[in-house]
Design a protein around this motif. Structure first.
Motif: not given
Length: 170
Positions: A134-163
């Motif tokens: 989580r710290d490594m992920f948060s320390s990324q300087p940037t995500f391109c918009l298409p991939h940032y959008s893909m990651l956010l849209n995938g949260i609903k389908k993922s096992a990611l619940k608590k965080y």
């Protein structure tokens, strides 16, 4: 951080702090897929059967042509064109559906997308279970918009619940 065979490729991509890590992930998967198809896989009958049916998109065909494996590509394209000739012209494609289906498939795109889906799912699972990641992920300087959008849209389908909130604001 506890690493295993699934998390090592993901953490390797996130260790670099330059540009979008998902773009790097895609580039690595694409390079491996191109090396695979222009290597020994070119002569495997089951792979050739699939490449004959699916073919390659324009972008990947261009990248294949730029490789130093001209003979491999020529053999693949010859059998692919033979298959196209048979399925579109000899069998007949009166309504254009078979032609449209062929235009919408790419062996390499499908292979890369399969790998991306699994690696992105690993990102969600690792983010949920591992504070160091989580710290490594948060320390990324940037995500391109298409991939940032893909990651956010995938949260609903993922096992990611608590965080999920922390993930979306990282």
């Amino acid at each position: 951080m506890r690493e295993d065979i699934c998390t090592i490729p993901v953490t390797d991509v996130f260790e670099v702090k330059d540009g979008c890590p998902i773009c790097r992930m895609y580039s690595i998967l694409e390079g491996r897929a191109i090396d695979y198809i222009t290597g020994a896989a070119m002569m495997e009958p089951d792979v050739r059967t699939v490449t004959n049916k699916k073919g390659f998109c324009g972008d990947h065909l261009y990248k294949l042509v730029r490789q130093k494996s001209g003979l491999s590509l020529a053999l693949m394209l010859q059998t692919h064109l033979d298959d196209l000739e048979y399925s579109l012209f000899e069998k007949g494609d009166k309504d254009g559906k078979a032609c449209a289906d062929r235009l919408s498939t790419c062996f390499l795109c499908e292979k890369i997308n399969w790998g991306m889906d699994h690696m992105v799912e690993t990102i969600y699972v690792t983010f949920e279970k591992d504070k160091d990641f989580r710290d490594m992920f948060s320390s990324q300087p940037t995500f391109c918009l298409p991939h940032y959008s893909m990651l956010l849209n995938g949260i609903k389908k993922s096992a990611l619940k608590k965080y999920s909130h922390e993930f979306s604001t990282a």
